[in-house]
Write a protein that holds these residues in place. Sequence first.
Motif, PDB file in Angstrom:
ATOM      1  N   VAL A   4       0.850  -1.179   0.000  1.00 42.63           N
ATOM      2  CA  VAL A   4       0.000   0.000   0.000  1.00 42.63           C
ATOM      3  C   VAL A   4       0.889   1.233   0.000  1.00 42.63           C
ATOM      4  CG1 VAL A   4      -1.848   1.220   1.195  1.00 42.63           C
ATOM      5  CG2 VAL A   4      -1.751  -1.282   1.274  1.00 42.63           C
ATOM      6  N   THR A   5       0.613   2.144  -0.921  1.00 45.59           N
ATOM      7  CA  THR A   5       1.446   3.327  -1.085  1.00 45.59           C
ATOM      8  C   THR A   5       0.584   4.575  -0.995  1.00 45.59           C
ATOM      9  OG1 THR A   5       2.933   2.090  -2.552  1.00 45.59           O
ATOM     10  CG2 THR A   5       3.083   4.498  -2.592  1.00 45.59           C
ATOM     11  N   GLN A   6       1.080   5.571  -0.274  1.00 48.53           N
ATOM     12  CA  GLN A   6       0.380   6.847  -0.184  1.00 48.53           C
ATOM     13  C   GLN A   6       1.304   7.960  -0.657  1.00 48.53           C
ATOM     14  OE1 GLN A   6      -1.451   5.794   4.065  1.00 48.53           O
ATOM     15  NE2 GLN A   6      -2.361   7.653   3.179  1.00 48.53           N
ATOM     16  N   ASN A  22      -4.132  10.446  -1.852  1.00 44.54           N
ATOM     17  CA  ASN A  22      -4.144   9.264  -2.689  1.00 44.54           C
ATOM     18  C   ASN A  22      -3.608   8.029  -1.975  1.00 44.54           C
ATOM     19  OD1 ASN A  22      -4.959  10.474  -5.335  1.00 44.54           O
ATOM     20  ND2 ASN A  22      -3.139  11.712  -4.910  1.00 44.54           N
ATOM     21  N   CYS A  23      -4.172   6.899  -2.333  1.00 48.02           N
ATOM     22  CA  CYS A  23      -3.749   5.603  -1.789  1.00 48.02           C
ATOM     23  C   CYS A  23      -3.812   4.590  -2.935  1.00 48.02           C
ATOM     24  CB  CYS A  23      -4.676   5.192  -0.660  1.00 48.02           C
ATOM     25  SG  CYS A  23      -4.392   3.528   0.008  1.00 48.02           S
ATOM     26  N   SER A  24      -2.746   3.836  -3.120  1.00 52.08           N
ATOM     27  CA  SER A  24      -2.761   2.790  -4.140  1.00 52.08           C
ATOM     28  C   SER A  24      -2.333   1.460  -3.526  1.00 52.08           C
ATOM     29  CB  SER A  24      -1.839   3.150  -5.307  1.00 52.08           C
ATOM     30  OG  SER A  24      -0.502   3.270  -4.865  1.00 52.08           O
ATOM     31  N   TRP A  35      -9.812   4.447   5.839  1.00 49.18           N
ATOM     32  CA  TRP A  35      -9.005   5.630   6.050  1.00 49.18           C
ATOM     33  C   TRP A  35      -9.030   5.967   7.544  1.00 49.18           C
ATOM     34  CZ3 TRP A  35      -5.935   8.304   2.717  1.00 49.18           C
ATOM     35  CH2 TRP A  35      -6.067   8.002   1.352  1.00 49.18           C
ATOM     36  N   ARG A  72      -6.822   1.773  -6.565  1.00 50.90           N
ATOM     37  CA  ARG A  72      -6.693   3.142  -6.064  1.00 50.90           C
ATOM     38  C   ARG A  72      -7.861   3.532  -5.172  1.00 50.90           C
ATOM     39  NH1 ARG A  72      -2.785   6.052  -8.739  1.00 50.90           N
ATOM     40  NH2 ARG A  72      -2.014   5.140 -10.676  1.00 50.90           N
ATOM     41  N   THR A  74      -9.102   7.345  -3.052  1.00 60.72           N
ATOM     42  CA  THR A  74      -8.817   8.731  -2.752  1.00 60.72           C
ATOM     43  C   THR A  74      -9.657   9.174  -1.565  1.00 60.72           C
ATOM     44  OG1 THR A  74     -10.506   9.585  -4.251  1.00 60.72           O
ATOM     45  CG2 THR A  74      -8.293   9.290  -5.154  1.00 60.72           C
ATOM     46  N   CYS A  90      -4.222   5.131   4.970  1.00 62.73           N
ATOM     47  CA  CYS A  90      -5.168   4.189   4.396  1.00 62.73           C
ATOM     48  C   CYS A  90      -4.697   2.783   4.717  1.00 62.73           C
ATOM     49  CB  CYS A  90      -5.343   4.384   2.895  1.00 62.73           C
ATOM     50  SG  CYS A  90      -3.950   3.874   1.888  1.00 62.73           S
ATOM     51  N   GLY A 101      -0.666   1.835   4.526  1.00 59.90           N
ATOM     52  CA  GLY A 101       0.258   2.689   3.843  1.00 59.90           C
ATOM     53  C   GLY A 101       1.047   3.484   4.876  1.00 59.90           C
ATOM     54  N   THR A 104      -0.026  10.131   4.806  1.00 59.48           N
ATOM     55  CA  THR A 104       0.213  11.481   4.290  1.00 59.48           C
ATOM     56  C   THR A 104       0.004  12.449   5.443  1.00 59.48           C
ATOM     57  OG1 THR A 104      -0.486  10.988   2.020  1.00 59.48           O
ATOM     58  CG2 THR A 104      -0.587  13.292   2.737  1.00 59.48           C
TER      59      THR A 104
END
Lengths: 110, 112
Positions: A4-6, A22-24, A35, A72, A74, A90, A101, A104
């Motif tokens: 998980v990447t933010q 954003n979160c992927s 979230w 994804r 958001t 997220c 993640g 942010t």
Amino acid sequence: KQEVTQIPAALSVPEGENLVLNCSFTDSAIYNLQWFRQDPGKGLTSLLLIQSSQREQTSGRLNASLDKSSGRSTLYIAASQPGDSATYLCAVGNTGKLIFGQGTTLQVKP
Amino acid sequence: DAGITQSPRYKITETGRQVTLMCHQTWSHSYMFWYRQDLGHGLRLIYYSAAADITDKGEVPDGYVVSRSKTENFPLTLESATRSQTSVYFCASRTSGGDTQYFGPGTRLTVL
């Protein structure tokens, strides 16, 4: 392995601005996506939970969307306020466990 | 007080010592979790428990031991603390049919 990447890691905006976090995630086989908000030195507070069958969830000025096929999500924050300053994380849920993640960190300037 | 609590909130210990972090919840949630939060790694799951006397490993279990003799308590023990275990530790819980996890305030552990 789910990752998980933010992006971005940090964000600074003036008060009143609308913003998107954003979160992927790499594996679309998820059960849900959540979230969280984390204030400095505090635990995590759940903001929104989207089940895998849903597209979005709303709570007040917050709206979270989920697109499983593209991996994804958001988090949209409307009319940001200084009190929104915090770290937003997220987490993807599967088999009852969460993969987070890195978050942010948001600063809303008066 | 109702909710999920952790103790101690802050702990400094030395390499090689045994340390136990406590987690207590008043909701009778079936599931409980232990995470560690580190810069650059986010939160990672250490151990979790689906019910009393049922525990399982998470992503980073090495060096940790858990037990759950009562539903409301889920202690985490570092058998021989190492500097790499310096971190903030969070406990969480949820119901058996629920999805939302509820987090405690965290324990900041420093291993010298």
